[in-house]
Structures are given as structure tokens and as C-alpha cells.
Design a protein around this motif. Structure first.
Motif, mmCIF file in Angstrom:
data_model
loop_
_atom_site.group_PDB
_atom_site.id
_atom_site.type_symbol
_atom_site.label_atom_id
_atom_site.label_comp_id
_atom_site.label_asym_id
_atom_site.label_seq_id
_atom_site.Cartn_x
_atom_site.Cartn_y
_atom_site.Cartn_z
ATOM 1 N N GLY A 55 0.838 -1.190 0.000
ATOM 2 C CA GLY A 55 0.000 0.000 0.000
ATOM 3 C C GLY A 55 0.873 1.240 0.000
ATOM 4 N N ASN A 56 0.358 2.331 -0.546
ATOM 5 C CA ASN A 56 1.150 3.564 -0.624
ATOM 6 C C ASN A 56 1.451 4.151 0.754
ATOM 7 N N ARG A 57 0.635 3.817 1.717
ATOM 8 C CA ARG A 57 0.893 4.215 3.102
ATOM 9 C C ARG A 57 0.954 2.934 3.930
ATOM 10 N N PRO A 58 2.125 2.290 3.942
ATOM 11 C CA PRO A 58 2.206 0.988 4.600
ATOM 12 C C PRO A 58 1.926 1.089 6.092
ATOM 13 N N THR A 59 1.358 0.026 6.616
ATOM 14 C CA THR A 59 1.046 -0.092 8.038
ATOM 15 C C THR A 59 1.656 -1.393 8.556
ATOM 16 N N ILE A 65 22.032 -5.264 0.484
ATOM 17 C CA ILE A 65 21.097 -4.750 1.476
ATOM 18 C C ILE A 65 19.755 -4.496 0.802
ATOM 19 N N VAL A 66 18.711 -5.124 1.302
ATOM 20 C CA VAL A 66 17.352 -4.982 0.766
ATOM 21 C C VAL A 66 16.550 -4.078 1.689
ATOM 22 N N MET A 67 15.956 -3.022 1.123
ATOM 23 C CA MET A 67 15.242 -2.021 1.905
ATOM 24 C C MET A 67 13.741 -2.051 1.619
ATOM 25 N N ASN A 68 12.971 -1.698 2.629
ATOM 26 C CA ASN A 68 11.550 -1.419 2.463
ATOM 27 C C ASN A 68 11.445 0.064 2.119
ATOM 28 N N SER A 69 11.380 0.390 0.822
ATOM 29 C CA SER A 69 11.384 1.797 0.418
ATOM 30 C C SER A 69 10.018 2.445 0.567
ATOM 31 N N SER A 70 8.975 1.650 0.774
ATOM 32 C CA SER A 70 7.649 2.234 0.952
ATOM 33 C C SER A 70 7.568 3.044 2.237
ATOM 34 N N VAL A 71 8.288 2.614 3.287
ATOM 35 C CA VAL A 71 8.307 3.413 4.512
ATOM 36 C C VAL A 71 9.272 4.580 4.397
ATOM 37 N N LEU A 72 10.190 4.548 3.417
ATOM 38 C CA LEU A 72 10.985 5.739 3.101
ATOM 39 C C LEU A 72 10.129 6.764 2.374
ATOM 40 N N LYS A 73 9.270 6.268 1.498
ATOM 41 C CA LYS A 73 8.389 7.160 0.742
ATOM 42 C C LYS A 73 7.374 7.816 1.665
ATOM 43 N N ASP A 74 6.727 7.028 2.524
ATOM 44 C CA ASP A 74 5.721 7.559 3.438
ATOM 45 C C ASP A 74 5.764 6.752 4.726
ATOM 46 N N PRO A 75 6.460 7.253 5.753
ATOM 47 C CA PRO A 75 6.562 6.512 7.016
ATOM 48 C C PRO A 75 5.404 6.750 7.969
ATOM 49 N N GLY A 79 2.353 5.792 8.324
ATOM 50 C CA GLY A 79 1.532 4.687 8.797
ATOM 51 C C GLY A 79 2.298 3.657 9.599
ATOM 52 N N ALA A 80 3.631 3.720 9.554
ATOM 53 C CA ALA A 80 4.457 2.746 10.271
ATOM 54 C C ALA A 80 5.750 3.417 10.730
ATOM 55 N N PRO A 81 5.663 4.462 11.556
ATOM 56 C CA PRO A 81 6.869 5.183 11.962
ATOM 57 C C PRO A 81 7.869 4.312 12.706
ATOM 58 N N GLY A 82 7.369 3.333 13.458
ATOM 59 C CA GLY A 82 8.282 2.448 14.161
ATOM 60 C C GLY A 82 9.099 1.588 13.226
ATOM 61 N N VAL A 83 8.472 1.112 12.147
ATOM 62 C CA VAL A 83 9.189 0.307 11.153
ATOM 63 C C VAL A 83 10.257 1.161 10.474
ATOM 64 N N TYR A 84 9.894 2.391 10.130
ATOM 65 C CA TYR A 84 10.866 3.297 9.505
ATOM 66 C C TYR A 84 12.069 3.524 10.421
ATOM 67 N N ALA A 85 11.831 3.812 11.691
ATOM 68 C CA ALA A 85 12.922 4.069 12.630
ATOM 69 C C ALA A 85 13.791 2.826 12.824
ATOM 70 N N ASP A 86 13.145 1.680 12.961
ATOM 71 C CA ASP A 86 13.902 0.439 13.149
ATOM 72 C C ASP A 86 14.764 0.134 11.933
ATOM 73 N N GLN A 87 14.213 0.358 10.742
ATOM 74 C CA GLN A 87 14.981 0.079 9.529
ATOM 75 C C GLN A 87 16.180 1.012 9.421
ATOM 76 N N GLN A 88 16.010 2.269 9.769
ATOM 77 C CA GLN A 88 17.123 3.216 9.672
ATOM 78 C C GLN A 88 18.250 2.840 10.623
ATOM 79 N N ALA A 89 17.903 2.445 11.840
ATOM 80 C CA ALA A 89 18.929 2.016 12.795
ATOM 81 C C ALA A 89 19.622 0.752 12.308
#
Length: 321
Positions: free
Chosen positions: A142-146, A172-182, A184-194
Motif C-alpha cells: 500500500g502507498n501508506r504501509p502499516t 542490502i534490501v530495503m523497504n522503500s515504501s516506509v521511506l516514501k511515506d513513514p 503509517g508505520a513510523p516504528g518500522v521506519y525508525a527500526d529500519q534506519q537504525a
């Protein structure tokens, strides 16, 4: 005799009426659960951290079952994927990676499970000794992943972000959907960045021959500071991420999403956007990218499905796009 015949008929009926969203149980589909615990089980990471010899892999993008017909059917995408699988089995790459939008429907849409099932049926025909790496895209989440949409993807294709080593190269494989729009899942975005920072440090400490990043959305299409648009990552998150990747010495970022090819550089790092296996949106035909990895660098070329070469030359030194 009557009981044996009755049992056979019952089994046939259960098989014929199985729901498309039920897990596919045969051993050939174990490949779809290889991304787990933030790594990829098909590769022995300690062994693969050492440079061995030149190799090549295939990058695909946007199989997107259902796009040709607006989710009314997926016969055209299935035919294109089946041709692609024939090329894969003939050329025998070290691995194949599909950079997102595996389906056109999103997890909440009615046809999603049918499209997932067809994807799995078609790609299960890739020879078992050729690892198949799946990357999530915006249609997969989804465009706003959850967290819920990410969990749905994981139930079919494993982790949404992870890393693996092949022949001295850190991938390295990234979930770029949370880069595009974090949002809906800010915790996933933060965890991935760390996690990403940890991976980059570990790759440098292990003296990776190259570091390659794979995701669905391009960071940018042609210019690293180009304005925000649908097909790239917003500058707010793109700019610090580019600085992070360049500092780590990342060789290239591979993406899809654009449904045509695009190229750019950020310092010495390439941004490589690959056209679709499925429906094209520009002049580039449905196709795939062949990437040759040698000790000094990488060379890559996009091939339409009608023009895929008979063999891959690992001594290639040119880099046609």
C-alpha cells in the motif's frame, strides 16, 4: 476398494477447492520464506563474505500481476514472467532479485490473494538451486504501509528488509515504501534506519568488495537533488540517506517502480532504475537487467525479453545501460 476410491475423491475435491490465500505447501515454494531474521537463508553468510570470482545476477522489477487489465485478470503478466523464468533457468545467474510490486492489487483488495498465488506458481518454476530474492513495493504494502500490510506481505514473502552476502559482496534490501511515506508505520521506519546503519558499518568492517542496495522506489531518477515527485523518495529523507550511503561507499542502488529505465549518480554511487517485467509505461519493453560483478566494479545492461543474450560474458568491461 470403495473406501480407497472415496478417500481419493475427497482429496481431489479438497485440492481443487483450496483457497488462493492458503499457504502453498510443496517444497518448491520454500524459497518464498528464505528472507527471515533480517537475512536470507539460501546464502551462507560467513562463507560468502570472502571474494571468490566474478559472477552475475539478474534484477527484475514490477511483475505487477493484474496491471494490464486493472486487476480483472493477469494472463499477460503470467506469460511475461514465464518467459522470464525460461531465461533465468537457461542463463543460471548466481541469484535473481525482484525489486517490488510483485502484484498490482494491494493486500486489502479482492484480487490480491489470487495474484500472489500466481506469482508463487510462476516463480516456483525457477530452478531450485537459483535463489529468488523478493523485495516489497508500494503495491505489495500500500502507498501508506502499516504494520498490518507489512505483516500480510511477510506472510507470503518473508522479511520486508534484510541483508545477505554473495561472493564478497554485501547486499542490502530495503523497504522503500516506509521511506516514501513513514506516517503509517513510523516504528518500522525508525527500526529500519537504525538497522541500516548497523549493516553499513558491518559491511565496511568486513571489507566488503562492494555494497549494493536493492529497493522498489528509486531514491532519484536522474539527479540526486531533483524535486519530489511520485517516482522518487522525498528530499526530506532522500538527502540524509544519500549522505549515509555515500559515506559507507555503497557502489549502487537498484530499484524499479518507474516502469522504464532511468540512471543517475550521487558521487561515485550509481542509481539504477530498471524497467518492468510486466506492463511498460515508456519506450523500454518488458525485460530484465543482467549485472556482472567483478572485483573492480559492476557492469549492467537492460534487455528486452526478445533480446536476452544466449550467454553472459563475465569478462565484460563496458557498461551499456
Amino acid at each position: 476398494m470403495f473406501m480407497r476410491t472415496s478417500l481419493t475423491l475427497i482429496l481431489l475435491f479438497v485440492t481443487a477447492t483450496a483457497r488462493a490465500d492458503e499457504p502453498i505447501a510443496d517444497a518448491a515454494n520454500d524459497r518464498f520464506a528464505q528472507a527471515a531474521n533480517r537475512t536470507f537463508a539460501a546464502f551462507d553468510s560467513p562463507h560468502e563474505q570472502t571474494w571468490q570470482s566474478p559472477f552475475f545476477f539478474m534484477q527484475l522489477a514490477d511483475t505487477q500481476y493484474g496491471m494490464f487489465t486493472g486487476n480483472k485478470g493477469f494472463e499477460q503478466e503470467a506469460a511475461l514472467v514465464q518467459r522470464t523464468v525460461q531465461h533465468i533457468n537457461r542463463l543460471r545467474p548466481r541469484f535473481v532479485i525482484v525489486c517490488g510490486d510483485l502484484t498490482n492489487a494491494t493486500p486489502k483488495q479482492d484480487r490480491y490473494q489470487d495474484q500472489v498465488a500466481q506469482y508463487r506458481r510462476d516463480f516456483s518454476k525457477v530452478d531450485a538451486d537459483i535463489p529468488l530474492v523478493c523485495v516489497c513495493g508500494n503495491h505489495d504494502l500500500g502507498n501508506r504501509p502499516t504494520p498490518e500490510s507489512i505483516a500480510s506481505y511477510q506472510s507470503h514473502f518473508g522479511d520486508d528488509y534484510f541483508s545477505f552476502w554473495v561472493g564478497g559482496v554485501c547486499n542490502i534490501v530495503m523497504n522503500s515504501s516506509v521511506l516514501k511515506d513513514p506516517s503509517g508505520a513510523p516504528g518500522v521506519y525508525a527500526d529500519q534506519q537504525a538497522w541500516l546503519q548497523q549493516q553499513l558499518v558491518a559491511a565496511k568492517d568486513a571489507q566488503a568488495k562492494h555494497i549494493l542496495v536493492f529497493q522498489h522506489h528509486p531514491l532519484f531518477l536522474t539527479q540526486e537533488d531533483e524535486p519530489d515527485e511520485y517516482f522518487n523518495i522525498p528530499l526530506e529523507r532522500r538527502t540524509p540517506l544519500l549522505a549515509q550511503l555515500k559515506q559507507a561507499g555503497v557502489r549502487a542502488v537498484f530499484a524499479g517502480h518507474y516502469h522504464r529505465n532511468a540512471y543517475g549518480t550521487a558521487g561515485a554511487m550509481e542509481m539504477i532504475t530498471t524497467g518492468p517485467v510486466g506492463r511498460p509505461l515508456g519506450k523500454d519493453p518488458s525485460g530484465l537487467r543482467i549485472v556482472v560483478v567483478n572485483e573492480a566494479g559492476i557492469q549492467h545492461q537492460y534487455w528486452g525479453l526478445d533480446d536476452v543474450p544466449a550467454k553472459v560474458d563475465l569478462s565484460t568491461t563496458s557498461n551499456p545501460k
